[in-house]
Design a protein around this motif. Structure first.
Motif, PDB file in Angstrom:
ATOM      1  N   ALA A  80     -22.953  -9.855 -25.827  1.00 39.70           N
ATOM      2  CA  ALA A  80     -23.864 -10.150 -26.942  1.00 39.70           C
ATOM      3  C   ALA A  80     -23.092 -10.609 -28.179  1.00 39.70           C
ATOM      4  CB  ALA A  80     -24.704  -8.910 -27.271  1.00 39.70           C
ATOM      5  N   ALA A  81     -21.941  -9.960 -28.454  1.00 39.62           N
ATOM      6  CA  ALA A  81     -21.140 -10.376 -29.607  1.00 39.62           C
ATOM      7  C   ALA A  81     -20.634 -11.796 -29.425  1.00 39.62           C
ATOM      8  CB  ALA A  81     -19.971  -9.411 -29.807  1.00 39.62           C
ATOM      9  N   GLN A  82     -20.235 -12.140 -28.194  1.00 35.74           N
ATOM     10  CA  GLN A  82     -19.767 -13.509 -27.937  1.00 35.74           C
ATOM     11  C   GLN A  82     -20.905 -14.510 -28.083  1.00 35.74           C
ATOM     12  OE1 GLN A  82     -17.350 -14.028 -24.393  1.00 35.74           O
ATOM     13  NE2 GLN A  82     -17.964 -16.179 -24.217  1.00 35.74           N
ATOM     14  N   ARG A  83     -22.105 -14.111 -27.694  1.00 35.63           N
ATOM     15  CA  ARG A  83     -23.282 -15.001 -27.846  1.00 35.63           C
ATOM     16  C   ARG A  83     -23.517 -15.317 -29.328  1.00 35.63           C
ATOM     17  NH1 ARG A  83     -25.807 -18.336 -24.613  1.00 35.63           N
ATOM     18  NH2 ARG A  83     -26.285 -16.759 -23.017  1.00 35.63           N
ATOM     19  N   ILE A  84     -23.489 -14.292 -30.182  1.00 40.37           N
ATOM     20  CA  ILE A  84     -23.697 -14.511 -31.620  1.00 40.37           C
ATOM     21  C   ILE A  84     -22.557 -15.340 -32.201  1.00 40.37           C
ATOM     22  CG2 ILE A  84     -23.894 -13.365 -33.863  1.00 40.37           C
ATOM     23  CD1 ILE A  84     -25.148 -10.989 -32.384  1.00 40.37           C
ATOM     24  N   ALA A  85     -21.318 -15.008 -31.801  1.00 45.50           N
ATOM     25  CA  ALA A  85     -20.168 -15.761 -32.300  1.00 45.50           C
ATOM     26  C   ALA A  85     -20.259 -17.232 -31.891  1.00 45.50           C
ATOM     27  CB  ALA A  85     -18.876 -15.145 -31.777  1.00 45.50           C
ATOM     28  N   GLY A 219     -23.993 -17.948 -18.492  1.00 43.45           N
ATOM     29  CA  GLY A 219     -25.041 -17.267 -17.743  1.00 43.45           C
ATOM     30  C   GLY A 219     -24.875 -15.767 -17.689  1.00 43.45           C
ATOM     31  N   GLU A 220     -23.699 -15.258 -18.054  1.00 40.66           N
ATOM     32  CA  GLU A 220     -23.453 -13.820 -17.993  1.00 40.66           C
ATOM     33  C   GLU A 220     -23.861 -13.092 -19.266  1.00 40.66           C
ATOM     34  OE1 GLU A 220     -19.532 -13.300 -15.276  1.00 40.66           O
ATOM     35  OE2 GLU A 220     -19.190 -14.295 -17.208  1.00 40.66           O
ATOM     36  N   MET A 221     -24.100 -13.836 -20.332  1.00 41.14           N
ATOM     37  CA  MET A 221     -24.376 -13.215 -21.633  1.00 41.14           C
ATOM     38  C   MET A 221     -25.873 -13.025 -21.850  1.00 41.14           C
ATOM     39  SD  MET A 221     -21.656 -15.143 -24.150  1.00 41.14           S
ATOM     40  CE  MET A 221     -22.129 -16.807 -23.659  1.00 41.14           C
ATOM     41  N   PRO A 281     -29.556  -1.247 -18.632  1.00 39.82           N
ATOM     42  CA  PRO A 281     -30.530  -1.418 -17.551  1.00 39.82           C
ATOM     43  C   PRO A 281     -31.355  -2.711 -17.649  1.00 39.82           C
ATOM     44  CG  PRO A 281     -30.546   0.844 -18.350  1.00 39.82           C
ATOM     45  CD  PRO A 281     -29.647   0.077 -19.275  1.00 39.82           C
ATOM     46  N   ARG A 282     -31.654  -3.185 -18.832  1.00 42.78           N
ATOM     47  CA  ARG A 282     -32.473  -4.394 -18.965  1.00 42.78           C
ATOM     48  C   ARG A 282     -31.818  -5.615 -18.342  1.00 42.78           C
ATOM     49  NH1 ARG A 282     -33.583  -8.873 -21.763  1.00 42.78           N
ATOM     50  NH2 ARG A 282     -31.525  -8.785 -22.739  1.00 42.78           N
ATOM     51  N   ILE A 283     -30.481  -5.686 -18.375  1.00 40.56           N
ATOM     52  CA  ILE A 283     -29.779  -6.848 -17.811  1.00 40.56           C
ATOM     53  C   ILE A 283     -29.007  -6.481 -16.539  1.00 40.56           C
ATOM     54  CG2 ILE A 283     -29.584  -8.018 -20.027  1.00 40.56           C
ATOM     55  CD1 ILE A 283     -26.678  -7.079 -20.191  1.00 40.56           C
ATOM     56  N   GLY A 284     -29.304  -5.306 -15.983  1.00 41.83           N
ATOM     57  CA  GLY A 284     -28.695  -4.928 -14.712  1.00 41.83           C
ATOM     58  C   GLY A 284     -27.388  -4.166 -14.815  1.00 41.83           C
ATOM     59  N   ARG A 285     -26.966  -3.769 -16.002  1.00 42.42           N
ATOM     60  CA  ARG A 285     -25.765  -2.944 -16.141  1.00 42.42           C
ATOM     61  C   ARG A 285     -26.152  -1.473 -15.989  1.00 42.42           C
ATOM     62  NH1 ARG A 285     -22.713  -3.232 -21.377  1.00 42.42           N
ATOM     63  NH2 ARG A 285     -21.007  -2.303 -20.172  1.00 42.42           N
ATOM     64  N   SER A 286     -25.335  -0.722 -15.311  1.00 35.31           N
ATOM     65  CA  SER A 286     -25.643   0.684 -15.118  1.00 35.31           C
ATOM     66  C   SER A 286     -25.366   1.460 -16.400  1.00 35.31           C
ATOM     67  CB  SER A 286     -24.800   1.267 -13.979  1.00 35.31           C
ATOM     68  OG  SER A 286     -23.428   1.310 -14.350  1.00 35.31           O
TER      69      SER A 286
END
Length: 445
Positions: A80-85, A219-221, A281-286
């Motif tokens: 998420a930080a990389q997306r904003i950056a 696609g991962e962010m 959980p929303r993006i599939g991370r445990s």
């Protein structure tokens, strides 16, 4: 002479940390004990004075810094930080990354405490450093300078707000006048300082454990909407509570609830819960992966919090040792313009004690009798005291240690960077205050 004690204690601290290579936490405690003995604090009371200083400082900052660091690490490990950056780079371009930091920091810093805004924005700054290959201070220093200016000059931050109450000044007018000073002065220093030769010669690395080293594919962010929503969520809560406090009078359960969720620890706790779900959980991370991010952030913050707490102990010893009372008595008979006197007393107290809040409260009490009949606008006096309180941030200021540790600087480097920029901000701020008072006088003719 109390001020001589302060000067010697700072020199001893620098010697212990630079020549003897003593850990900052231990060095600060040793010097604090020495100052307490010299200032005549009873030996039996010294442990309590140290504990109160550490407890007061950690109580104010641990929840904010700890929760903020966890939010930042969760955002970093999810992309998420990389997306904003990346979006900031798209909007401003690599050439204008410093402008992006200044604009972002000023918008967020108007209502948020320095430490809170710093912890929220710094993961984005770290990510920009990694993505662009720029130096850490080139990107991070404009952020810190802009936040320092907003925090020190303007209500609803604690110092200016407390002084406004003492002078019976309008908080709204103080904020309005202050923006005309803080924005140009802060932006000018934020863009100038990283370009100075002695700053450009420094090249600290990003501290380990505070940000993810992974570079994500697009696609991962998470999406920009979710990334910004989580980053701005505490801003909305804290800023909203500040606006309500300034504009709504009265008492009641609704106002108490707004103040509750708008307090920095609660706002950041709610943000962490939102971040855990949105980037877990929303993006599939445990939840186990998200918990690892939180644990890593907490481990990286341990020494930073210890050093900040020891800085609080040092500050409390100076206060309990009567240094603020000595300065107050010594300046009572000075025949100087009330604006300059207010600024100067705040500067002296800031240098001696490190606490901006103690500096502004004491300085406002000294100059309050001079305000009546002086014809000076009380809002201008608030700004004079407030901008004086930012000067000469050094080793007795817990904020100095936060800055030093996050930017991975030595003590000498941190003094070269932070002490100089805070002092120049204070001097330019005084010039702006004098110009504003002259302008108001002309307009009222």
């Amino acid at each position: 002479m109390p001020l001589l004690v302060v000067g010697i204690s700072v020199l001893v601290l620098l010697f212990l940390m630079t020549r003897m290579k003593l850990n900052g936490f231990a060095a600060l405690l040793l010097v604090a004990v020495g100052v307490a003995l010299v200032q005549g604090i009873p030996v039996a009371d010294i442990p309590d004075v140290l504990s109160e200083g550490i407890g007061g400082q950690i109580g104010d900052t641990m929840l904010t810094i700890g929760l903020g660091a966890m939010v930042g690490r969760v955002m970093g490990d999810s992309g998420a930080a990389q997306r904003i950056a990346g979006r900031l780079l798209d909007a401003f371009g690599p050439r204008w990354v410093q402008v992006a930091m200044v604009v972002t920091s000023m918008l967020i810093g108007v209502t948020m405490f320095y430490e809170v805004a710093f912890i929220i924005i710094v993961p984005i700054a770290f990510t920009l450093v990694r993505v662009t290959g720029a130096k850490l201070l080139w990107v991070g220093l404009p952020m810190s300078i802009a936040l320092s200016t907003m925090h020190s000059f303007l209500p609803p931050h604690p110092g200016p707000t407390a002084v406004a109450a003492t002078f019976h000044a309008s908080v709204g007018h103080t904020l309005f006048y202050g923006l005309f000073i803080a924005v140009p002065v802060g932006a000018f220093i934020a863009l100038l300082w990283p370009r100075l030769p002695f700053i450009r010669a420094m090249d600290p690395a990003i501290p380990k454990g505070l940000v993810s080293d992974r570079e994500f594919e697009d696609g991962e962010m998470p999406g920009l909407g979710w990334s910004l929503s989580v980053a701005l969520f505490p801003v909305v809560l804290i800023a909203g509570a500040a606006v309500v406090d300034m504009t709504v009078s009265g008492d009641g359960p609704v106002l108490h609830f707004v103040a509750f969720i708008g307090s920095a620890p609660i706002a950041l706790m709610l943000t962490l819960l939102l971040a855990i779900w949105a980037f877990g959980p929303r993006i599939g991370r445990s939840l186990a992966d998200v918990n690892t991010s939180c644990t890593s952030a907490a481990q990286s913050m341990a020494m930073i919090l210890l050093v900040i707490g020891a800085g609080g102990a040092f500050k409390n010893v100076l206060v309990e040792g009567g240094i603020s009372d000595y300065i107050k008595d010594a300046t009572d008979t000075w025949s100087v313009s009330p604006i300059i006197l207010a600024w100067l007393i705040a500067v002296i107290l800031r240098v001696a004690l490190g606490s901006a809040t103690v500096a502004v409260v004491t300085a406002s009490g000294v100059v309050l009798p001079l305000l009546a009949g002086s014809g000076i606008h009380p809002e201008i006096m608030v700004l004079a005291v407030s901008c004086g309180s930012i000067a000469f941030s050094h080793v007795n200021d817990p904020g100095f240690w936060l800055f030093k540790e996050y930017f991975n600087l030595s003590v000498i480097e941190a003094i070269k960077v932070r002490t100089t920029y805070t002092t120049v901000l204070a001097v330019l701020g005084l010039g702006g205050v004098l110009a504003m008072e002259w302008t108001l006088d002309v307009l009222s003719l």
